[in-house]
Design an enzyme around this catalytic site. Structure first.
Site, PDB file in Angstrom:
ATOM      1  N   HIS A  18       6.139 -18.417  -3.167  1.00  0.00           N
ATOM      2  CA  HIS A  18       5.422 -18.794  -1.939  1.00  0.00           C
ATOM      3  C   HIS A  18       5.787 -20.202  -1.484  1.00  0.00           C
ATOM      4  O   HIS A  18       5.854 -20.471  -0.291  1.00  0.00           O
ATOM      5  CB  HIS A  18       3.913 -18.633  -2.143  1.00  0.00           C
ATOM      6  CG  HIS A  18       3.504 -17.193  -2.247  1.00  0.00           C
ATOM      7  ND1 HIS A  18       2.425 -16.749  -2.965  1.00  0.00           N
ATOM      8  CD2 HIS A  18       4.065 -16.070  -1.707  1.00  0.00           C
ATOM      9  CE1 HIS A  18       2.329 -15.432  -2.870  1.00  0.00           C
ATOM     10  NE2 HIS A  18       3.319 -14.994  -2.119  1.00  0.00           N
ATOM     11  N   HIS A  41       7.003  -5.870   1.903  1.00  0.00           N
ATOM     12  CA  HIS A  41       6.054  -5.419   0.871  1.00  0.00           C
ATOM     13  C   HIS A  41       4.897  -6.415   0.890  1.00  0.00           C
ATOM     14  O   HIS A  41       4.834  -7.339   0.060  1.00  0.00           O
ATOM     15  CB  HIS A  41       6.711  -5.399  -0.510  1.00  0.00           C
ATOM     16  CG  HIS A  41       7.872  -4.446  -0.628  1.00  0.00           C
ATOM     17  ND1 HIS A  41       9.068  -4.641   0.017  1.00  0.00           N
ATOM     18  CD2 HIS A  41       8.004  -3.272  -1.308  1.00  0.00           C
ATOM     19  CE1 HIS A  41       9.892  -3.641  -0.281  1.00  0.00           C
ATOM     20  NE2 HIS A  41       9.269  -2.800  -1.079  1.00  0.00           N
ATOM     21  N   SER A 106       1.437 -13.576   0.754  1.00  0.00           N
ATOM     22  CA  SER A 106       2.493 -14.017   1.679  1.00  0.00           C
ATOM     23  C   SER A 106       2.116 -13.861   3.159  1.00  0.00           C
ATOM     24  O   SER A 106       2.452 -14.740   3.965  1.00  0.00           O
ATOM     25  CB  SER A 106       3.807 -13.292   1.371  1.00  0.00           C
ATOM     26  OG  SER A 106       3.636 -11.898   1.299  1.00  0.00           O
ATOM     27  N   GLU A 124       3.435  -2.065   4.421  1.00  0.00           N
ATOM     28  CA  GLU A 124       2.823  -1.904   3.091  1.00  0.00           C
ATOM     29  C   GLU A 124       2.589  -0.407   2.901  1.00  0.00           C
ATOM     30  O   GLU A 124       2.206   0.291   3.833  1.00  0.00           O
ATOM     31  CB  GLU A 124       1.513  -2.717   3.030  1.00  0.00           C
ATOM     32  CG  GLU A 124       0.591  -2.447   1.859  1.00  0.00           C
ATOM     33  CD  GLU A 124       1.205  -2.692   0.475  1.00  0.00           C
ATOM     34  OE1 GLU A 124       1.763  -3.765   0.243  1.00  0.00           O
ATOM     35  OE2 GLU A 124       1.100  -1.782  -0.370  1.00  0.00           O
ATOM     36  N   ASN A 149       7.115   2.526   4.353  1.00  0.00           N
ATOM     37  CA  ASN A 149       8.001   2.057   3.298  1.00  0.00           C
ATOM     38  C   ASN A 149       8.746   0.815   3.826  1.00  0.00           C
ATOM     39  O   ASN A 149       9.325   0.855   4.909  1.00  0.00           O
ATOM     40  CB  ASN A 149       8.981   3.189   2.965  1.00  0.00           C
ATOM     41  CG  ASN A 149       9.925   2.823   1.850  1.00  0.00           C
ATOM     42  OD1 ASN A 149      10.370   1.685   1.720  1.00  0.00           O
ATOM     43  ND2 ASN A 149      10.237   3.805   1.031  1.00  0.00           N
ATOM     44  N   GLY A 150       8.711  -0.256   3.056  1.00  0.00           N
ATOM     45  CA  GLY A 150       9.312  -1.513   3.514  1.00  0.00           C
ATOM     46  C   GLY A 150      10.786  -1.372   3.874  1.00  0.00           C
ATOM     47  O   GLY A 150      11.276  -2.028   4.798  1.00  0.00           O
ATOM     48  N   ASP A 170       9.758  -8.302  -1.150  1.00  0.00           N
ATOM     49  CA  ASP A 170       9.063  -8.652  -2.400  1.00  0.00           C
ATOM     50  C   ASP A 170       8.541  -7.378  -3.071  1.00  0.00           C
ATOM     51  O   ASP A 170       7.338  -7.148  -3.158  1.00  0.00           O
ATOM     52  CB  ASP A 170       7.906  -9.611  -2.018  1.00  0.00           C
ATOM     53  CG  ASP A 170       7.151 -10.135  -3.227  1.00  0.00           C
ATOM     54  OD1 ASP A 170       7.675 -10.055  -4.350  1.00  0.00           O
ATOM     55  OD2 ASP A 170       6.025 -10.642  -3.030  1.00  0.00           O
TER      56      ASP A 170
HETATM   57  N1  SAM Z   1       4.432  -9.979  -0.837  1.00  0.00           N
HETATM   58  C1  SAM Z   1       3.103 -10.078  -1.429  1.00  0.00           C
HETATM   59  C2  SAM Z   1       2.770 -11.524  -1.607  1.00  0.00           C
HETATM   60  O1  SAM Z   1       3.682 -12.337  -1.814  1.00  0.00           O
HETATM   61  O2  SAM Z   1       1.587 -11.877  -1.510  1.00  0.00           O
HETATM   62  C3  SAM Z   1       3.034  -9.367  -2.747  1.00  0.00           C
HETATM   63  C4  SAM Z   1       3.602  -8.018  -2.744  1.00  0.00           C
HETATM   64  S1  SAM Z   1       3.491  -7.149  -4.241  1.00  0.00           S
HETATM   65  C5  SAM Z   1       4.661  -7.927  -5.259  1.00  0.00           C
HETATM   66  C6  SAM Z   1       4.315  -5.661  -3.818  1.00  0.00           C
HETATM   67  C7  SAM Z   1       3.563  -4.803  -2.808  1.00  0.00           C
HETATM   68  O3  SAM Z   1       4.447  -3.778  -2.372  1.00  0.00           O
HETATM   69  C8  SAM Z   1       2.340  -4.089  -3.348  1.00  0.00           C
HETATM   70  O4  SAM Z   1       1.240  -4.393  -2.537  1.00  0.00           O
HETATM   71  C9  SAM Z   1       2.684  -2.593  -3.249  1.00  0.00           C
HETATM   72  O5  SAM Z   1       1.561  -1.800  -2.905  1.00  0.00           O
HETATM   73  C10 SAM Z   1       3.711  -2.591  -2.149  1.00  0.00           C
HETATM   74  N2  SAM Z   1       4.708  -1.504  -2.143  1.00  0.00           N
HETATM   75  C11 SAM Z   1       5.207  -0.795  -3.177  1.00  0.00           C
HETATM   76  N3  SAM Z   1       6.213  -0.002  -2.772  1.00  0.00           N
HETATM   77  C12 SAM Z   1       6.379  -0.235  -1.447  1.00  0.00           C
HETATM   78  C13 SAM Z   1       7.292   0.221  -0.462  1.00  0.00           C
HETATM   79  N4  SAM Z   1       8.248   1.110  -0.755  1.00  0.00           N
HETATM   80  N5  SAM Z   1       7.173  -0.241   0.790  1.00  0.00           N
HETATM   81  C14 SAM Z   1       6.212  -1.149   1.122  1.00  0.00           C
HETATM   82  N6  SAM Z   1       5.333  -1.629   0.229  1.00  0.00           N
HETATM   83  C15 SAM Z   1       5.408  -1.197  -1.033  1.00  0.00           C
END
Ligand code: SAM
Length: 292
Positions: A18, A41, A106, A124, A149-150, A170
């Site tokens: 961050h 994500h 984030s 997300e 999906n990201g 992320d």
């Molecule tokens: N970026 C956030 C932060 O820095 O505060 C933390 C993210 S965390 C490491 C990963 C997130 O990705 C989780 O909330 C999870 O539910 C989500 N996730 C998992 N697979 C995903 C995908 N294919 N596309 C989007 N989000 C996804």
């Protein structure tokens, strides 16, 4: 989807990622022209560190709480560190807390840094997290939230109409093929938006997998890849067993097309972190994996 960021919120890897993320957004803001921030994500953006889940791992103790304590005792923190801590403080204040209780994810940190002309897109996948995110940004015209999906989001939203942007990737690294997925989707994204700045966080658990990822990146034809790694000091097995927080000791951020002179900022931040965050000192590297 089993990953829940509440178990890791505010740990040393969050502090590292961050802090660097904020400096990237600040660099993009140096020009008046608008930019788009895409967080692939996004997570839920707000983590209560007093919940049972957060306290079960207690990872924030060796992360944001350690830094927060330094804020109270030292007046000599470098600017990027105080900038980050000030945003964490603001988020807590906004939620009625003078002490540290809530960790902003984030999206929150990025939203604080955006100007009126900038825009943020969040994707997300988690069915509950997306509801929290949607509620949080309902009515905010600068923010679009998508249950997607990201990696699909990178396809759908790139290139941004502003022609300038930061893509923050992320993933939870639940899948063993996450590095391969990343590379595949990065290549596709760069075909659509070659001038974009991309920041990719990854855990360094298996050195062999990370080295393979670096080799594949080097062979991919992608240019201008700056690699930043941060390592907590090595611990004896005994100390490791007693240490608060996760067994993760190292993580990295790759930045593709970093802003002009951002490398210097990354060096400054990580040099300070490595020397001051832990005793004994940690270590870091900021190196071009592939130069221009
Ligand atoms: N970026 C956030 C932060 O820095 O505060 C933390 C993210 S965390 C490491 C990963 C997130 O990705 C989780 O909330 C999870 O539910 C989500 N996730 C998992 N697979 C995903 C995908 N294919 N596309 C989007 N989000 C996804």
């Amino acid at each position: 989807m089993n990953y829940r960021h509440i178990y890791h919120a505010g740990n040393f890897a969050d502090v590292f990622k961050h802090m660097l993320l904020i400096t990237l957004i600040r660099s993009l803001s140096a020009k008046d022209k608008p930019f788009c921030y895409l967080d692939t994500h996004a997570g839920i953006s707000h983590y209560d560190l007093q919940t049972e889940a957060a306290q079960k791992t207690n990872e924030a103790k060796a992360g944001i709480f350690r830094l927060w304590d330094m804020l109270q005792t030292s007046s000599l923190l470098p600017e990027p560190i105080t900038d980050y801590l000030e945003l964490v403080r603001l988020w807590n204040k906004q939620h009625g807390q003078l002490q540290l209780r809530f960790y902003p994810g984030s999206p929150v940190l990025a939203r604080y840094c955006l100007r009126q002309q900038d825009r943020m897109i969040l994707t997300e996948m988690h069915p509950e997290d997306i509801l929290v995110l949607k509620q949080q940004y309902a009515g905010d015209k600068s923010v679009a939230v998508h249950h997607l999906n990201g990696y699909q989001g990178m396809k759908a939203f790139l290139p941004p109409r502003e022609g300038r942007g930061l893509v923050f990737i992320d993933p939870p690294f639940e899948n063993t093929d996450e590095f391969a997925l990343l590379l595949q989707h990065l290549q596709l994204a760069l075909q659509r938006f070659s001038s974009g700045v991309y920041a990719i966080w990854y855990p360094i658990k298996s050195l062999a997998s990370v080295k393979r990822f670096y080799r594949e990146l080097k062979a991919s034809g992608i240019r201008k890849i700056l690699c930043c790694e941060f390592h907590l000091p090595k611990l004896t097995d005994n100390a490791l067993a007693l240490a608060a927080g996760s067994k993760l000791r190292s993580s990295g951020i790759l930045v593709i097309n970093p802003p002009w002179h951002w490398e210097d900022t990354a060096n400054k931040v990580l040099s300070w972190l490595s020397q001051n965050f832990t005793k004994p000192s940690g270590s870091y590297q900021v190196e071009w994996l592939v130069p221009e």
